[in-house]
Design a protein around this motif. Sequence first.
Motif, mmCIF file in Angstrom:
data_model
loop_
_atom_site.group_PDB
_atom_site.id
_atom_site.type_symbol
_atom_site.label_atom_id
_atom_site.label_comp_id
_atom_site.label_asym_id
_atom_site.label_seq_id
_atom_site.Cartn_x
_atom_site.Cartn_y
_atom_site.Cartn_z
ATOM 1 N N LEU A 62 -4.272 -4.564 69.221
ATOM 2 C CA LEU A 62 -3.394 -3.661 69.970
ATOM 3 C C LEU A 62 -3.269 -2.320 69.260
ATOM 4 O O LEU A 62 -3.317 -1.256 69.894
ATOM 5 N N PHE A 63 -3.116 -2.394 67.929
ATOM 6 C CA PHE A 63 -2.979 -1.161 67.144
ATOM 7 C C PHE A 63 -4.229 -0.287 67.309
ATOM 8 O O PHE A 63 -4.134 0.914 67.554
ATOM 9 N N TYR A 64 -5.410 -0.934 67.176
ATOM 10 C CA TYR A 64 -6.644 -0.160 67.313
ATOM 11 C C TYR A 64 -6.844 0.337 68.744
ATOM 12 O O TYR A 64 -7.404 1.420 68.964
ATOM 13 N N HIS A 65 -6.359 -0.442 69.726
ATOM 14 C CA HIS A 65 -6.433 0.018 71.114
ATOM 15 C C HIS A 65 -5.560 1.252 71.312
ATOM 16 O O HIS A 65 -5.988 2.234 71.949
ATOM 17 N N ILE A 66 -4.326 1.187 70.752
ATOM 18 C CA ILE A 66 -3.424 2.335 70.850
ATOM 19 C C ILE A 66 -4.033 3.530 70.142
ATOM 20 O O ILE A 66 -4.022 4.657 70.657
ATOM 21 N N GLN A 67 -4.566 3.295 68.941
ATOM 22 C CA GLN A 67 -5.169 4.396 68.194
ATOM 23 C C GLN A 67 -6.354 5.000 68.943
ATOM 24 O O GLN A 67 -6.580 6.209 68.885
ATOM 25 N N SER A 68 -7.090 4.136 69.653
ATOM 26 C CA SER A 68 -8.217 4.666 70.424
ATOM 27 C C SER A 68 -7.731 5.597 71.529
ATOM 28 O O SER A 68 -8.427 6.551 71.892
ATOM 29 N N LYS A 69 -6.514 5.306 72.066
ATOM 30 C CA LYS A 69 -5.938 6.205 73.066
ATOM 31 C C LYS A 69 -5.701 7.580 72.469
ATOM 32 O O LYS A 69 -5.823 8.603 73.147
ATOM 33 N N TYR A 70 -5.305 7.588 71.177
ATOM 34 C CA TYR A 70 -4.999 8.853 70.517
ATOM 35 C C TYR A 70 -6.244 9.552 69.970
ATOM 36 O O TYR A 70 -6.130 10.524 69.230
ATOM 37 N N TYR A 72 -8.385 10.486 72.298
ATOM 38 C CA TYR A 72 -8.808 11.121 73.550
ATOM 39 C C TYR A 72 -9.243 12.560 73.332
ATOM 40 O O TYR A 72 -10.315 12.985 73.781
ATOM 41 N N TRP A 73 -8.396 13.332 72.630
ATOM 42 C CA TRP A 73 -8.723 14.748 72.447
ATOM 43 C C TRP A 73 -9.773 14.954 71.364
ATOM 44 O O TRP A 73 -10.606 15.865 71.459
ATOM 45 N N ALA A 74 -9.763 14.079 70.342
ATOM 46 C CA ALA A 74 -10.729 14.236 69.247
ATOM 47 C C ALA A 74 -12.165 14.100 69.746
ATOM 48 O O ALA A 74 -13.049 14.879 69.342
ATOM 49 N N VAL A 75 -12.419 13.125 70.634
ATOM 50 C CA VAL A 75 -13.788 12.923 71.127
ATOM 51 C C VAL A 75 -14.218 14.056 72.045
ATOM 52 O O VAL A 75 -15.408 14.208 72.335
ATOM 53 N N ARG A 76 -13.258 14.855 72.502
ATOM 54 C CA ARG A 76 -13.578 16.005 73.360
ATOM 55 C C ARG A 76 -13.579 17.307 72.587
ATOM 56 O O ARG A 76 -13.667 18.387 73.172
ATOM 57 N N GLY A 77 -13.434 17.192 71.253
ATOM 58 C CA GLY A 77 -13.491 18.378 70.408
ATOM 59 C C GLY A 77 -12.280 19.275 70.494
ATOM 60 O O GLY A 77 -12.350 20.470 70.194
ATOM 61 N N VAL A 78 -11.129 18.694 70.890
ATOM 62 C CA VAL A 78 -9.891 19.467 71.026
ATOM 63 C C VAL A 78 -8.925 19.046 69.926
ATOM 64 O O VAL A 78 -8.683 17.849 69.722
ATOM 65 N N LYS A 79 -8.365 20.006 69.229
ATOM 66 C CA LYS A 79 -7.431 19.697 68.151
ATOM 67 C C LYS A 79 -6.126 19.129 68.709
ATOM 68 O O LYS A 79 -5.682 19.523 69.796
ATOM 69 N N SER A 80 -5.502 18.237 67.919
ATOM 70 C CA SER A 80 -4.159 17.745 68.248
ATOM 71 C C SER A 80 -3.555 17.191 66.968
ATOM 72 O O SER A 80 -4.277 16.681 66.105
ATOM 73 N N PRO A 81 -2.231 17.274 66.810
ATOM 74 C CA PRO A 81 -1.592 16.755 65.602
ATOM 75 C C PRO A 81 -1.574 15.231 65.602
ATOM 76 O O PRO A 81 -1.738 14.601 66.653
ATOM 77 N N PRO A 82 -1.392 14.600 64.433
ATOM 78 C CA PRO A 82 -1.314 13.135 64.371
ATOM 79 C C PRO A 82 -0.199 12.618 65.275
ATOM 80 O O PRO A 82 0.888 13.193 65.327
ATOM 81 N N ALA A 83 -0.490 11.528 65.982
ATOM 82 C CA ALA A 83 0.472 10.975 66.943
ATOM 83 C C ALA A 83 1.133 9.725 66.378
ATOM 84 O O ALA A 83 0.524 8.964 65.631
ATOM 85 N N THR A 84 2.391 9.510 66.751
ATOM 86 C CA THR A 84 3.117 8.290 66.394
ATOM 87 C C THR A 84 2.701 7.174 67.346
ATOM 88 O O THR A 84 2.704 7.376 68.563
ATOM 89 N N PRO A 85 2.321 5.988 66.813
ATOM 90 C CA PRO A 85 1.907 4.890 67.708
ATOM 91 C C PRO A 85 2.938 4.632 68.800
ATOM 92 O O PRO A 85 4.140 4.603 68.531
ATOM 93 N N PHE A 86 2.436 4.443 69.992
ATOM 94 C CA PHE A 86 3.206 4.161 71.205
ATOM 95 C C PHE A 86 3.980 5.377 71.730
ATOM 96 O O PHE A 86 4.119 5.556 72.926
ATOM 97 N N LEU A 87 4.509 6.211 70.832
ATOM 98 C CA LEU A 87 5.382 7.318 71.249
ATOM 99 C C LEU A 87 4.637 8.637 71.398
ATOM 100 O O LEU A 87 5.102 9.540 72.090
#
Length: 566
Positions: A62-70, A72-87
């Motif tokens: 589940l953790f790795y699934h959630i992390q894979s959601k985060y 999304y922008w990295a695989v598209r070459g778009v910057k984003s700050p580190p995200a809190t799991p689930f939130l």
Amino acid sequence: MLKRSSSLPVKRNQASMSELKTGSTSLFLGARSLIMCTILLFGVCSSYLVTATLLACSATLLFYHIQSKYNYWAVRGVKSPPATPFLGHTLQRLGIKMPFMEFFDDLYFNYNGRDFCGYYDFLQPGLFIGNPEIIKSILVKDFDHFADRRTFDLGKVNPIANDMLSNATGQHWRFIRGVVSPAFTSGKTRRLFPLMNNRAIHLLQLTREEAKKGSVEAHALCGKYTMDSIASCAFGIECDAYSSEAETFPVMAARVMQLSPARALKILVLLVAPKIAEVTQRLGIDFTSPEFHFFRHVVTNTLRLREKWGLRRGDILDMFLESNLNDKNGPSDNIITAQAILFILAGYNNTANTLALTLHLLAHHPDVQAELRREIAAEMERCGGQHIPHDRLVKMPYLDAVVSESLRLYPAAPVIERICTKPCTIAGTSIHLRKGQPVLIPIWSIHRDPQHWPQPTKFVPERFLGESKDSITPYSYLPFSHGPRSCIGIKFSLLSVKIGLVHLLTSMKLLVAKESRHPIALNPRVLTLQPKDGVFINFVPCSFEETLREETMLYPTNSDKDTNNM
């Protein structure tokens, strides 16, 4: 004797063998019990171990699934700050984990948000856009792809809420916008000017009374003035009149914006489980607040009386009545009531904030106050010493520059949110948005970007005059948003602020109170830039003519200032 003696060992041996057999049996039974207990204990432990292992594996997956959601922008070459799991970044965006202004600035200046970057609303990827050209595309050129704001369907429990222009979507929004817009044209706003002028006179009276006690908390004072204006212009009620509705109106209006525990619980149910809200509504638990019922009663009764007796005040209700007379498909009572209540929710706090913060800035910049007072004096002289009429007041350049600069520093809408309503590739980029993905436009950060605004934290009204105004980057100034979904009441709000300023500056000097701090502290948990500790000002009654003479000696005129070194 010998026989007796010889028989004794035999008996003893037999007893020993019997004891041995008994001991062996006991030992065997004990060993078997131990083995059984060991097997049972191992089984139990194995069961817990297997369960724990499965849970750990599930949690890891589940953790790795959630992390894979985060990612999304990295695989598209778009910057984003580190995200809190689930939130994701939800707590930061709502000002719960940190002041939302700091979060916006972090994205804007550190993660390429000046152009665009990613963020996450729980697990939903959203796009954060600071590029003026892309903003123009979102709000105007590709508006059909971003026509909706984030809304919640409340039709089953509070139909009035769904009829509010800000909460309506799709064709329903287009219909409401079409029938409501005619009431907010420049010509119709001009008709409201006498009503608003009367409320500004009342504001001056209140200020004189409050000033006798010492420094004045201007935010509360401006709130009373704004509420008076809305009650008079949108509901046909004078709050200082002696009637039950006039006495009740400010109380009910204040309650609309109060979040009691019961109301918070209802909102949570509406957001998380709307079906449960529908069931409980049928069981008699009313999700429409008493305040909404009160305003619907006021508007409906007022409309019926005016239709019956032909009474007219020149207010917004009259304009809606005219729409019904001219068009059989005009707005229903619910739609009219919804817009009147929206006037309170959207107009009250924002207009009060703008006026109070402008007064604060003028108190801390006496040279600007002096320049504005000189412009007011010049206009009054052109009008023969009388009050400045609507058409001249809205064209006063320095008054407009002062209010515009105040709104740059403290925009009415510090962030704009739009929802992608159909798949779209962002103009000038390879970024593709899916239906339902949110877009954030950080007005707060854009208005304080030194690339667009030299010395961005300074209060310099001259930015909005002459060549400086002409050089402003398009779509870098958006205090009321832009495009078809911009604030429909902008003319009303600006006129209310300007009338209030003119009346106060003709009779009062604005001085810094000892409780005042500059720059003013804002409440980090409120998304409307509300002052955290109040806005304190010393209002000193003065002679207009004497004040003008004093200020002419103390401060240079606007023409003497060097506006090129901003």
